[in-house]
Design an enzyme around this catalytic site. Structure first.
Site, PDB file in Angstrom:
ATOM      1  N   ARG A  83      -8.016  -2.913  -0.822  1.00  0.00           N
ATOM      2  CA  ARG A  83      -6.892  -2.147  -1.393  1.00  0.00           C
ATOM      3  C   ARG A  83      -6.460  -2.746  -2.723  1.00  0.00           C
ATOM      4  NH1 ARG A  83      -2.936  -2.465   3.548  1.00  0.00           N
ATOM      5  NH2 ARG A  83      -1.446  -1.380   2.204  1.00  0.00           N
ATOM      6  N   ARG A 125       3.761  -7.115   8.354  1.00  0.00           N
ATOM      7  CA  ARG A 125       4.474  -5.821   8.438  1.00  0.00           C
ATOM      8  C   ARG A 125       4.273  -5.182   9.812  1.00  0.00           C
ATOM      9  NH1 ARG A 125       3.512  -1.474   3.957  1.00  0.00           N
ATOM     10  NH2 ARG A 125       1.346  -1.974   4.384  1.00  0.00           N
ATOM     11  N   LYS A 133       7.363  -0.872  -2.061  1.00  0.00           N
ATOM     12  CA  LYS A 133       7.679   0.494  -2.523  1.00  0.00           C
ATOM     13  C   LYS A 133       8.428   1.272  -1.433  1.00  0.00           C
ATOM     14  CE  LYS A 133       3.290   1.472  -3.340  1.00  0.00           C
ATOM     15  NZ  LYS A 133       2.717   0.159  -2.945  1.00  0.00           N
ATOM     16  N   ARG A 149      -0.196  -1.308  11.029  1.00  0.00           N
ATOM     17  CA  ARG A 149      -1.042  -0.292  10.400  1.00  0.00           C
ATOM     18  C   ARG A 149      -2.511  -0.691  10.444  1.00  0.00           C
ATOM     19  NH1 ARG A 149       1.686   1.389   4.718  1.00  0.00           N
ATOM     20  NH2 ARG A 149      -0.469   1.146   4.042  1.00  0.00           N
ATOM     21  N   ARG A 164      -1.928   7.365  -8.566  1.00  0.00           N
ATOM     22  CA  ARG A 164      -2.589   6.077  -8.421  1.00  0.00           C
ATOM     23  C   ARG A 164      -3.828   5.984  -9.295  1.00  0.00           C
ATOM     24  NH1 ARG A 164      -0.715   4.836  -2.785  1.00  0.00           N
ATOM     25  NH2 ARG A 164      -1.718   2.880  -2.350  1.00  0.00           N
TER      26      ARG A 164
HETATM   27  P1  AP5 Z   1       6.544  -2.097   2.043  1.00  0.00           P
HETATM   28  O1  AP5 Z   1       7.860  -1.645   1.517  1.00  0.00           O
HETATM   29  O2  AP5 Z   1       6.024  -1.468   3.286  1.00  0.00           O
HETATM   30  O3  AP5 Z   1       5.430  -2.110   0.870  1.00  0.00           O
HETATM   31  P2  AP5 Z   1       4.687  -0.925   0.137  1.00  0.00           P
HETATM   32  O4  AP5 Z   1       4.637  -1.268  -1.313  1.00  0.00           O
HETATM   33  O5  AP5 Z   1       5.275   0.383   0.528  1.00  0.00           O
HETATM   34  O6  AP5 Z   1       3.247  -1.153   0.775  1.00  0.00           O
HETATM   35  P3  AP5 Z   1       2.120  -0.163   1.245  1.00  0.00           P
HETATM   36  O7  AP5 Z   1       1.116  -1.051   1.933  1.00  0.00           O
HETATM   37  O8  AP5 Z   1       2.684   0.959   2.051  1.00  0.00           O
HETATM   38  O9  AP5 Z   1       1.552   0.332  -0.087  1.00  0.00           O
HETATM   39  P4  AP5 Z   1       0.177   0.955  -0.322  1.00  0.00           P
HETATM   40  O10 AP5 Z   1       0.360   1.480  -1.688  1.00  0.00           O
HETATM   41  O11 AP5 Z   1      -0.983   0.072  -0.108  1.00  0.00           O
HETATM   42  O12 AP5 Z   1       0.051   2.011   0.878  1.00  0.00           O
HETATM   43  P5  AP5 Z   1       0.229   3.579   0.962  1.00  0.00           P
HETATM   44  O13 AP5 Z   1       0.843   3.859   2.273  1.00  0.00           O
HETATM   45  O14 AP5 Z   1       0.829   4.159  -0.256  1.00  0.00           O
HETATM   46  O15 AP5 Z   1       6.664  -3.700   2.262  1.00  0.00           O
HETATM   47  C1  AP5 Z   1       5.582  -4.438   2.802  1.00  0.00           C
HETATM   48  C2  AP5 Z   1       6.129  -5.498   3.772  1.00  0.00           C
HETATM   49  O16 AP5 Z   1       6.879  -6.460   3.022  1.00  0.00           O
HETATM   50  C3  AP5 Z   1       7.098  -4.930   4.833  1.00  0.00           C
HETATM   51  O17 AP5 Z   1       6.903  -5.599   6.030  1.00  0.00           O
HETATM   52  C4  AP5 Z   1       8.493  -5.242   4.259  1.00  0.00           C
HETATM   53  O18 AP5 Z   1       9.445  -5.429   5.289  1.00  0.00           O
HETATM   54  C5  AP5 Z   1       8.241  -6.519   3.475  1.00  0.00           C
HETATM   55  N1  AP5 Z   1       9.064  -6.639   2.274  1.00  0.00           N
HETATM   56  C6  AP5 Z   1       9.420  -5.637   1.410  1.00  0.00           C
HETATM   57  N2  AP5 Z   1      10.167  -6.138   0.401  1.00  0.00           N
HETATM   58  C7  AP5 Z   1      10.250  -7.488   0.623  1.00  0.00           C
HETATM   59  C8  AP5 Z   1      10.879  -8.545  -0.076  1.00  0.00           C
HETATM   60  N3  AP5 Z   1      11.579  -8.360  -1.203  1.00  0.00           N
HETATM   61  N4  AP5 Z   1      10.757  -9.798   0.440  1.00  0.00           N
HETATM   62  C9  AP5 Z   1      10.042 -10.015   1.585  1.00  0.00           C
HETATM   63  N5  AP5 Z   1       9.435  -9.047   2.301  1.00  0.00           N
HETATM   64  C10 AP5 Z   1       9.547  -7.794   1.815  1.00  0.00           C
HETATM   65  O19 AP5 Z   1      -1.314   4.055   0.974  1.00  0.00           O
HETATM   66  C11 AP5 Z   1      -2.169   3.793   2.062  1.00  0.00           C
HETATM   67  C12 AP5 Z   1      -3.535   4.411   1.815  1.00  0.00           C
HETATM   68  O20 AP5 Z   1      -3.417   5.843   1.693  1.00  0.00           O
HETATM   69  C13 AP5 Z   1      -4.250   3.984   0.514  1.00  0.00           C
HETATM   70  O21 AP5 Z   1      -4.955   2.784   0.666  1.00  0.00           O
HETATM   71  C14 AP5 Z   1      -5.168   5.177   0.252  1.00  0.00           C
HETATM   72  O22 AP5 Z   1      -6.295   5.162   1.081  1.00  0.00           O
HETATM   73  C15 AP5 Z   1      -4.294   6.348   0.683  1.00  0.00           C
HETATM   74  N6  AP5 Z   1      -3.488   6.868  -0.452  1.00  0.00           N
HETATM   75  C16 AP5 Z   1      -2.122   6.893  -0.536  1.00  0.00           C
HETATM   76  N7  AP5 Z   1      -1.728   7.445  -1.694  1.00  0.00           N
HETATM   77  C17 AP5 Z   1      -2.860   7.785  -2.363  1.00  0.00           C
HETATM   78  C18 AP5 Z   1      -3.113   8.375  -3.635  1.00  0.00           C
HETATM   79  N8  AP5 Z   1      -2.103   8.716  -4.464  1.00  0.00           N
HETATM   80  N9  AP5 Z   1      -4.396   8.571  -4.010  1.00  0.00           N
HETATM   81  C19 AP5 Z   1      -5.436   8.233  -3.182  1.00  0.00           C
HETATM   82  N10 AP5 Z   1      -5.270   7.652  -1.971  1.00  0.00           N
HETATM   83  C20 AP5 Z   1      -3.990   7.432  -1.561  1.00  0.00           C
END
Ligand code: AP5
Length: 222
Positions: free
Chosen positions: A166, A127, A13, A155, A88
């Site tokens: 997660r 990552r 994402k 992270r 979410r």
């Molecule tokens: P990346 O692009 O970083 O993936 P992402 O989908 O953004 O992953 P996140 O781990 O950030 O998502 P998440 O939803 O768990 O975390 P968030 O920060 O929102 O890509 C991942 C890796 O793969 C990278 O190294 C990249 O280079 C590689 N990659 C990408 N595309 C690729 C491809 N095509 N091929 C190969 N490699 C590739 O949330 C974190 C925490 O915050 C949650 O757990 C929760 O506690 C809290 N939180 C956030 N939002 C909310 C909400 N709305 N409600 C409640 N709690 C929340």
């Protein structure tokens, strides 16, 4: 254009958000980034978030809803936004509908990055983030330049154990958004496997080829 990026942890994402922002100029609103920033600054809210985020649990809806409503009210969102990681839960989706409805606005597309769970472990454990620029790399799939490798950080929630939590949160609480937005005619599925550039091409193609707003005939699968 009012967009949501939906998908499991590590689906790409944040990576695709960067491409969408480059191509559309939309403000990128990542609730994960906002939460991590508050934790890093050790604000009162950050201290509340820490235990949830670092153990892989979702932060309570009311806290995140308030953050997002405030963020969407800022000037730079007047002509559109890209929400990454929000909503979410169904409660968050209903709240967002209410916030947008009160402002006479609506969603154009909900982009779902489809990636199987088995692929996510490798993506998450490899990552690394550059603390100086915020740029995200992957040790194998998107390696950093040698000169900066030593300053990259991992992270706190990117271990295999926390990822299990997660993923289970995602399947229990976020999966129900898929039929929710499908029924609203807003869901656009994008295959999230293949190279970053392949996924980028598919994602941007949806934005240029699928009519904005509810459509019940186009599935944008690729
Ligand atoms: P990346 O692009 O970083 O993936 P992402 O989908 O953004 O992953 P996140 O781990 O950030 O998502 P998440 O939803 O768990 O975390 P968030 O920060 O929102 O890509 C991942 C890796 O793969 C990278 O190294 C990249 O280079 C590689 N990659 C990408 N595309 C690729 C491809 N095509 N091929 C190969 N490699 C590739 O949330 C974190 C925490 O915050 C949650 O757990 C929760 O506690 C809290 N939180 C956030 N939002 C909310 C909400 N709305 N409600 C409640 N709690 C929340």
């Amino acid at each position: 254009m009012n967009l949501i990026l939906l998908g499991p942890p590590g689906a790409g994402k944040g990576t695709q958000a960067a491409a969408i922002v480059r191509s559309t100029g939309l403000p990128h609103i990542s609730t994960g980034n906002i939460i991590r920033e508050a934790i890093a600054k050790d604000t009162p809210l950050g201290r509340e978030f820490k235990a949830y985020a670092e153990s892989g649990r979702l932060v309570p809806d009311e806290l995140v809803n308030r953050l997002v409503e405030e963020r969407l009210g800022r000037e730079d969102c007047a002509h559109g936004f890209l929400l990454d990681g929000y909503p979410r839960t169904i409660a968050q989706a209903l709240e967002l509908d209410g916030v947008l409805g009160r402002r006479g606005r609506s969603l154009d597309h909900v982009l779902l990055l489809d990636v199987a769970d088995a692929v996510l472990i490798e993506r998450i454990t490899g990552r690394r983030t550059d603390p100086e620029t915020g740029r995200v790399y992957h040790l194998t799939f998107d390696p950093p330049p040698a000169g900066i490798a030593r300053r990259l950080v991992q992270r706190a929630d990117d271990s295999e154990d926390v990822l299990k939590r997660r993923l289970s949160e995602y399947h229990e609480k976020t999966d129900p958004l898929i039929p929710y937005y499908e029924e609203a005619g807003l869901l656009r599925r994008v295959a999230g496997t293949g190279s970053v550039t392949d996924v980028q091409r598919r994602t941007l193609a949806v934005l240029t080829s699928v009519p904005a707003g509810p459509t019940h005939t186009v599935g944008a699968r690729s």
